[in-house]
Design a protein around this motif. Structure first.
Motif, PDB file in Angstrom:
ATOM      1  N   ALA A  25       0.830  -1.213   0.000  1.00  0.00           N
ATOM      2  CA  ALA A  25       0.000   0.000   0.000  1.00  0.00           C
ATOM      3  C   ALA A  25       0.862   1.259   0.000  1.00  0.00           C
ATOM      4  CB  ALA A  25      -0.940  -0.008   1.196  1.00  0.00           C
ATOM      5  N   PRO A  64       0.383   2.826  -4.000  1.00  0.00           N
ATOM      6  CA  PRO A  64      -0.963   3.190  -3.506  1.00  0.00           C
ATOM      7  C   PRO A  64      -2.085   2.835  -4.485  1.00  0.00           C
ATOM      8  CG  PRO A  64       0.512   5.109  -3.555  1.00  0.00           C
ATOM      9  CD  PRO A  64       1.296   3.944  -4.043  1.00  0.00           C
ATOM     10  N   VAL A 104      -4.163  -0.457  -3.999  1.00  0.00           N
ATOM     11  CA  VAL A 104      -5.197  -0.572  -2.962  1.00  0.00           C
ATOM     12  C   VAL A 104      -6.576  -0.725  -3.605  1.00  0.00           C
ATOM     13  CG1 VAL A 104      -6.320   0.658  -1.057  1.00  0.00           C
ATOM     14  CG2 VAL A 104      -3.828   0.662  -1.256  1.00  0.00           C
ATOM     15  N   HIS A 131     -10.618  -5.212   2.355  1.00  0.00           N
ATOM     16  CA  HIS A 131     -10.824  -3.848   2.844  1.00  0.00           C
ATOM     17  C   HIS A 131     -10.014  -3.595   4.106  1.00  0.00           C
ATOM     18  CE1 HIS A 131     -14.554  -4.810   0.537  1.00  0.00           C
ATOM     19  NE2 HIS A 131     -14.117  -3.738  -0.075  1.00  0.00           N
ATOM     20  N   ILE A 156      -7.004  -2.367   4.554  1.00  0.00           N
ATOM     21  CA  ILE A 156      -5.878  -1.452   4.430  1.00  0.00           C
ATOM     22  C   ILE A 156      -5.688  -0.630   5.709  1.00  0.00           C
ATOM     23  CG2 ILE A 156      -4.901   0.463   3.062  1.00  0.00           C
ATOM     24  CD1 ILE A 156      -5.114  -2.426   1.718  1.00  0.00           C
ATOM     25  N   THR A 164      -1.847  -4.974   8.819  1.00  0.00           N
ATOM     26  CA  THR A 164      -1.167  -4.803   7.529  1.00  0.00           C
ATOM     27  C   THR A 164       0.339  -4.623   7.693  1.00  0.00           C
ATOM     28  OG1 THR A 164      -1.559  -2.420   7.512  1.00  0.00           O
ATOM     29  CG2 THR A 164      -3.195  -3.800   6.394  1.00  0.00           C
TER      30      THR A 164
END
Length: 72
Positions: free
Chosen positions: A17, A21, A24, A33, A35, A40
């Motif tokens: 992530a 980015p 994502v 979902h 993130i 993480t």
């Protein structure tokens, strides 16, 4: 030609992530979902996906999609 593997199953979700980015969006599309979740930082993409009940095939497909996106 196969896109370069910038993202692998063994990378930490947080690392992916941060570095990519735009990936994502692909994770969200596949029902990941997590993130914003604290895990993480410790969980690999593979572990996270398996925790969400994804098959190896589904994980590979998601990784492939993310690599296509980030290698553009």
């Amino acid at each position: 030609k196969q896109p370069k593997q910038l993202i692998t199953r063994k990378m930490l979700i947080g690392e992916i992530a941060n570095k990519y980015p735009q990936s994502v969006e692909v994770m969200f599309k596949h029902g990941m979902h997590c993130i914003g979740c604290g895990m993480t930082a410790y969980e690999t993409l593979e572990q996270g996906c398996q925790g969400h009940g994804m098959s190896d095939e589904q994980i590979d497909q998601m990784v492939e999609e993310m690599n296509k996106l980030v290698s553009k």
